[in-house]
Write a protein that holds these residues in place. Structure first.
Motif, PDB file in Angstrom:
ATOM      1  N   LEU B 151      -0.197   0.717  -7.312  1.00  0.00           N
ATOM      2  CA  LEU B 151      -0.100  -0.707  -6.981  1.00  0.00           C
ATOM      3  C   LEU B 151       1.032  -0.958  -5.994  1.00  0.00           C
ATOM      4  CD1 LEU B 151      -0.610  -3.766  -7.497  1.00  0.00           C
ATOM      5  CD2 LEU B 151       1.084  -3.587  -9.297  1.00  0.00           C
ATOM      6  N   CYS B 152       2.219  -0.394  -6.291  1.00  0.00           N
ATOM      7  CA  CYS B 152       3.383  -0.661  -5.449  1.00  0.00           C
ATOM      8  C   CYS B 152       3.175  -0.100  -4.051  1.00  0.00           C
ATOM      9  CB  CYS B 152       4.643  -0.078  -6.067  1.00  0.00           C
ATOM     10  SG  CYS B 152       5.058  -0.882  -7.584  1.00  0.00           S
ATOM     11  N   SER B 153       2.507   1.063  -3.960  1.00  0.00           N
ATOM     12  CA  SER B 153       2.276   1.603  -2.623  1.00  0.00           C
ATOM     13  C   SER B 153       1.375   0.652  -1.858  1.00  0.00           C
ATOM     14  CB  SER B 153       1.657   2.989  -2.709  1.00  0.00           C
ATOM     15  OG  SER B 153       0.373   2.911  -3.249  1.00  0.00           O
ATOM     16  N   TYR B 154       0.399   0.072  -2.554  1.00  0.00           N
ATOM     17  CA  TYR B 154      -0.475  -0.913  -1.899  1.00  0.00           C
ATOM     18  C   TYR B 154       0.348  -2.101  -1.400  1.00  0.00           C
ATOM     19  CZ  TYR B 154      -3.741  -4.779  -1.551  1.00  0.00           C
ATOM     20  OH  TYR B 154      -4.434  -5.866  -1.113  1.00  0.00           O
ATOM     21  N   LEU B 155       1.207  -2.602  -2.276  1.00  0.00           N
ATOM     22  CA  LEU B 155       1.998  -3.777  -1.900  1.00  0.00           C
ATOM     23  C   LEU B 155       2.925  -3.469  -0.735  1.00  0.00           C
ATOM     24  CD1 LEU B 155       2.952  -5.077  -5.446  1.00  0.00           C
ATOM     25  CD2 LEU B 155       1.357  -6.105  -3.853  1.00  0.00           C
ATOM     26  N   LEU B 156       3.502  -2.262  -0.731  1.00  0.00           N
ATOM     27  CA  LEU B 156       4.506  -1.962   0.294  1.00  0.00           C
ATOM     28  C   LEU B 156       3.876  -1.510   1.606  1.00  0.00           C
ATOM     29  CD1 LEU B 156       7.233  -0.389  -1.926  1.00  0.00           C
ATOM     30  CD2 LEU B 156       7.488  -2.366  -0.476  1.00  0.00           C
ATOM     31  N   ILE B 157       2.771  -0.791   1.536  1.00  0.00           N
ATOM     32  CA  ILE B 157       2.106  -0.403   2.789  1.00  0.00           C
ATOM     33  C   ILE B 157       1.628  -1.668   3.492  1.00  0.00           C
ATOM     34  CG2 ILE B 157       0.138   0.818   3.782  1.00  0.00           C
ATOM     35  CD1 ILE B 157       0.388   2.754   1.376  1.00  0.00           C
ATOM     36  N   GLY B 158       1.135  -2.607   2.702  1.00  0.00           N
ATOM     37  CA  GLY B 158       0.698  -3.872   3.286  1.00  0.00           C
ATOM     38  C   GLY B 158       1.800  -4.912   3.271  1.00  0.00           C
ATOM     39  N   PHE B 159       3.044  -4.444   3.360  1.00  0.00           N
ATOM     40  CA  PHE B 159       4.150  -5.409   3.245  1.00  0.00           C
ATOM     41  C   PHE B 159       4.082  -6.448   4.354  1.00  0.00           C
ATOM     42  CE2 PHE B 159       8.537  -6.697   4.228  1.00  0.00           C
ATOM     43  CZ  PHE B 159       8.827  -7.313   3.045  1.00  0.00           C
ATOM     44  N   TRP B 160       3.787  -5.996   5.571  1.00  0.00           N
ATOM     45  CA  TRP B 160       3.624  -6.958   6.661  1.00  0.00           C
ATOM     46  C   TRP B 160       2.161  -7.386   6.675  1.00  0.00           C
ATOM     47  CZ3 TRP B 160       6.883  -2.781   9.008  1.00  0.00           C
ATOM     48  CH2 TRP B 160       8.241  -3.124   8.953  1.00  0.00           C
ATOM     49  N   PHE B 161       1.827  -8.244   5.702  1.00  0.00           N
ATOM     50  CA  PHE B 161       0.410  -8.476   5.438  1.00  0.00           C
ATOM     51  C   PHE B 161      -0.253  -9.364   6.471  1.00  0.00           C
ATOM     52  CE2 PHE B 161       3.005 -11.306   2.844  1.00  0.00           C
ATOM     53  CZ  PHE B 161       2.604 -12.527   3.336  1.00  0.00           C
ATOM     54  N   LYS B 162       0.533  -9.839   7.445  1.00  0.00           N
ATOM     55  CA  LYS B 162      -0.111 -10.685   8.449  1.00  0.00           C
ATOM     56  C   LYS B 162      -0.871  -9.837   9.461  1.00  0.00           C
ATOM     57  CE  LYS B 162       2.845 -14.601   7.839  1.00  0.00           C
ATOM     58  NZ  LYS B 162       4.167 -15.129   8.118  1.00  0.00           N
ATOM     59  N   ASN B 163      -0.605  -8.530   9.446  1.00  0.00           N
ATOM     60  CA  ASN B 163      -1.307  -7.641  10.359  1.00  0.00           C
ATOM     61  C   ASN B 163      -2.540  -7.047   9.655  1.00  0.00           C
ATOM     62  OD1 ASN B 163      -2.152  -5.324  11.736  1.00  0.00           O
ATOM     63  ND2 ASN B 163      -0.161  -5.139  12.720  1.00  0.00           N
ATOM     64  N   ALA B 164      -3.709  -7.351  10.193  1.00  0.00           N
ATOM     65  CA  ALA B 164      -4.942  -6.945   9.499  1.00  0.00           C
ATOM     66  C   ALA B 164      -5.038  -5.428   9.358  1.00  0.00           C
ATOM     67  CB  ALA B 164      -6.152  -7.484  10.253  1.00  0.00           C
ATOM     68  N   ASP B 165      -4.582  -4.674  10.370  1.00  0.00           N
ATOM     69  CA  ASP B 165      -4.664  -3.214  10.303  1.00  0.00           C
ATOM     70  C   ASP B 165      -3.841  -2.674   9.140  1.00  0.00           C
ATOM     71  OD1 ASP B 165      -6.320  -3.045  12.377  1.00  0.00           O
ATOM     72  OD2 ASP B 165      -4.800  -2.536  13.877  1.00  0.00           O
ATOM     73  N   TYR B 166      -2.669  -3.286   8.946  1.00  0.00           N
ATOM     74  CA  TYR B 166      -1.804  -2.819   7.861  1.00  0.00           C
ATOM     75  C   TYR B 166      -2.475  -3.061   6.516  1.00  0.00           C
ATOM     76  CZ  TYR B 166       1.912  -2.553  11.365  1.00  0.00           C
ATOM     77  OH  TYR B 166       2.659  -2.244  12.460  1.00  0.00           O
ATOM     78  N   ASN B 167      -3.123  -4.217   6.413  1.00  0.00           N
ATOM     79  CA  ASN B 167      -3.837  -4.495   5.167  1.00  0.00           C
ATOM     80  C   ASN B 167      -4.942  -3.490   4.938  1.00  0.00           C
ATOM     81  OD1 ASN B 167      -2.554  -6.659   4.035  1.00  0.00           O
ATOM     82  ND2 ASN B 167      -3.555  -8.108   5.387  1.00  0.00           N
TER      83      ASN B 167
END
Lengths: 113, 637
Positions: B151-167
């Motif tokens: 879960l935390c890796s998901y939250l942190l990888i997508g930390f800059w969630f405004k970028n669709a690629d990161y999500n």
């Protein structure tokens, strides 16, 4: 007297009542026909009760003076209920007449809409 | 002291709660202090516990906190296990984690206060989950931590969630992990079905030689599939390079202290089961080796500084699995430790470079950074030397141990392993050379802004650099100095049963000397080659790559392959289910029922004419019908 006669009479009375309810439009006549059906049933109940009592009394011996007469009790109930029903029904018919100046049931079809 | 072990995960949890709940009110400096202090406190407690565990004759302690699940035969206490293995992981996680937290206070300084606090909250939760994973005394607690890090890796990888690629990258990481998690979960169920318990102590004491080999093979294979998801092995490794979407310190945390080491820990913890399942061990060794080679070959052609490091992590994890596969549990855990030091160092160094370059990650546009950032450059060089496995840096000892054990197992494994190590040496020095040597190839604007990073960044780098140098000295191999392998002696109680079940192969000291020196010479040669080849690299040399280089640049087209054989068909099936089954079938059925009822009611409504006579007629007809039925079909009603 065989019970058949009573049954035929009751059935005839009942059918007269049914046909009356179906064909007549006057609320008071319909009402009377309903009474006719009720009393046809009453007649049947009394007849069966009497016939039943004759058999039950022989089986029960001297103690069975009232054996098998439950049907007659129902008749009294029905008469009381019918009396109550008549009073309510007649009151409705009176109100109906006051409002519409008619006792024709076909005139009362406003619930359709 | 070991009774107080619950304090270790508690501090990060408290830090998470404070930072998470107070993210809109706490000032930034306070957030950083809380986040880092939580880890420091955990580290201190871990050190105290380590001090106790270190004493000779210490036997594993189980600290029961409360009953977690107690239903029928299933009894899962919420208990922590303190032994040599978990304590070593505690030190790695909290120690390296603390340095990464300190580093983050400076690295993430441009974030708004609330996302800064969110970042630290996630980071603390990440460490908390990982601590839960290594401390649990049964597979269920491990699974809770296992899911927590996912879960935390998901939250942190997508930390800059405004970028669709990161999500998208975050989602990919999560989904890939879930695939492994499912296998792990089934493995746990099977363990419970087989042994009637999920506690390590009960399971391991019941697993004896002669216990049904098929079952053990099945269980261990399922657990291993779980490990391939979390520890990024073939076939589930593709999420890790994409996980670079997160902030750089997060990559350091994922790659060094938490998350990817979970799989290694799990297998090392279950070493008793694995020693009894040689078939699984063979699979692990082969998969580990393949991953090591594949990832190393991809890393040669990557131009993103973080991608190179990501593939090197996948490759190094492959070595760890190779170690586990050939029964070198100590070697694998040793490599986890040294890898934590030098990979954290490399990632944090890369972060420092990216910071100085203003977000640029393409190493072809760097170059010559040595004279602008001396501390980063030197520490990064140490990291490269360590990961390449050059004497006497940390990586040398751990990698040598794994490879020599692989040699004892099967010389073919050794040769392929050395091939991977040579590639590692080459791409790491290519990376170093492109980044720090030669002339600067970026824009003038970037050159103007180049600067050494502040102390909060350089101090963790220096500490990790020192550890990358000396970290390997706890495991000096037997043939160099007798009785100098401190780590092996320390971990002996954990792996004792496995060593009895599957005794490690012996090789002569002279062979070891020859192998070590031979490989060392080759590695140094490849380091020099990699360095010299790219020292005078200019942007003019960049041209469309062809042949093998192009395949490597495109990562062997594995992502495309997965896309074609898994993602596309699933999308197609989903589209079919959506458009045909859902819209025509299900919707048609549901709407059809509604329409039928509506139509039917519209017709039946006509009967309500308001004519009392008709109602009565219907009633009479109904009664007559009942009579007729009663008369002719007396059994019907």
């Amino acid at each position: 007297m065989p019970i058949n006669y009573y049954i035929f009479l009751a059935v005839i009375l009942f059918c007269i009542g049914v046909v009356g309810v179906l064909t007549r439009r006057n609320a008071i006549i319909i009402f009377m026909c309903i009474e006719l059906m009720l009393n046809a049933v009453n007649l049947l109940l009394v007849a069966f009760s009497k016939a039943h009592h004759a058999v039950a009394a022989i089986n029960a011996g001297p103690a069975g003076t009232t054996a098998g007469t439950d049907g007659q009790m129902f008749v009294f109930f029905i008469m009381v209920v019918a009396a109550a029903e008549v009073s309510v029904g007649l009151a409705i018919i009176v109100m109906m007449y006051r409002n519409t100046h008619s006792v024709d049931v076909n005139f009362l079809n406003r619930l359709k809409h | 002291m070991s009774q107080l072990v619950y304090l270790v995960p508690m501090f990060p949890l408290i830090g998470f709660l404070i930072n998470g709940l107070g993210r809109n009110v706490l000032p930034k400096p306070l957030v950083g202090i809380i986040g880092s202090a939580a880890l420091l406190a955990s580290f201190v407690v871990s050190l105290l516990i380590f001090n106790e565990v270190r004493t000779p004759g210490f036997s594993a302690v189980t600290v029961n906190l409360f009953d977690f699940i107690h239903v029928g035969k299933l009894n899962v206490p919420f208990a922590f296990q303190v032994d040599q293995l978990s304590v070593l992981f505690l030190l790695i996680i909290t120690g390296v984690g603390f340095l990464i937290h300190v580093y983050s206070t400076s690295y993430m300084h441009d974030e708004s206060p609330s996302s800064y606090a969110r970042y630290f909250a996630y980071l603390n939760l990440f460490v908390f989950s990982m601590l839960l994973l290594v401390l649990g005394s049964n597979y269920v607690i491990m699974f809770i931590g296992w899911e927590g890090v996912g879960l935390c890796s998901y939250l942190l990888i997508g930390f800059w969630f405004k970028n669709a690629d990161y999500n998208y990258a975050a989602r990919k990481a999560f989904v890939m992990n879930r695939i492994g998690d499912l296998a792990f979960l089934i493995g746990i169920f099977w363990i419970f079905a087989q042994f009637g318990s999920v506690n390590y102590a009960d399971v391991f004491s019941q697993a004896r030689p002669g216990a049904s080999a098929h079952v053990l093979t099945g269980i261990t294979l399922l657990l291993f599939i779980g490990a391939t998801g979390k520890s990024a092995q073939i076939p589930l490794y593709t999420w890790l390079p994409d996980a670079m979407a997160g902030p750089t310190p997060v990559s350091a945390l994922i790659h060094a202290a938490t998350m990817v080491t979970a799989g290694i820990y799990m297998i090392a913890r279950s070493n008793v089961l694995y020693s009894l399942a040689p078939a699984t061990q063979g699979v692990i060794a082969v998969i580990g080796l393949c991953t090591a080679i594949l990832a190393a070959s991809i890393a040669i052609q990557q131009n993103d500084i973080k991608k190179v490091l990501a593939y090197s992590t996948v490759s190094q994890l492959g070595y760890m699995f190779l170690g586990l596969g050939v029964g070198a549990y100590t070697g694998a855990v040793f490599h986890v430790m040294t890898h934590a030091f030098f990979k954290a160092l490399l990632f944090l160094g890369a972060g420092s470079v990216i910071h100085a370059m203003g977000g640029e990650q393409d190493i072809r546009k760097m170059g010559g950074l040595r004279k602008f950032m001396p501390v980063t450059s030197i520490t990064f060089l140490i990291g490269c030397l360590a990961i390449a496995g050059i004497f006497p840096f940390a990586g040398f000892f751990s990698k040598d141990e794994i490879l020599s054990r692989a040699y004892a197992h099967n010389p073919v494994l050794y040769v392929i392993g050395i091939l991977g190590a040579l590639m590692t040496a080459f791409y790491m020095f290519r990376l170093y050379s492109l980044t720090f040597a030669g002339k600067f190839r970026g824009t003038h604007d970037q050159e103007h802004h180049l600067h050494e990073s502040p102390a909060a960044i350089t101090i963790p780098l220096i500490v990790l650099a020192v550890l990358s140098v000396v970290g390997g000295w706890v495991g000096i191999p037997e043939f160099m100095a007798p009785n100098a392998h401190v780590l092996s002696k320390f971990l002996e109680p954990v792996f004792a049963n496995s060593h009895v079940a599957a005794p490690p192969g012996e090789i002569a000291a002279s062979t070891e000397w020859a192998l070590t020196i031979g490989s060392l010479v080759l590695i140094i040669g490849f380091c020099t080659w990699g360095y010299m080849k790219f020292k005078n690299f200019t942007l003019a040399e960049v041209k469309e790559s062809t042949g093998l280089a192009k395949i490597l640049e495109n990562k062997w087209y594995v992502d495309e392959l997965y896309d074609a054989i898994i993602v596309k068909p699933i999308n197609w099936i989903a589209g079919f289910l959506n458009n045909v089954v859902e819209k025509l079938g299900i919707d048609g059925l549901v709407n059809g029922v509604g329409k039928l009822v509506q139509y039917g009611s519209r017709q039946i409504r006509l009967l309500q004419s308001g004519q009392v006579g008709i109602y009565v007629l219907l009633m009479v007809i109904g009664i007559v019908v009942l009579f007729v039925l009663q008369l002719f079909f007396p059994n019907l009603i």
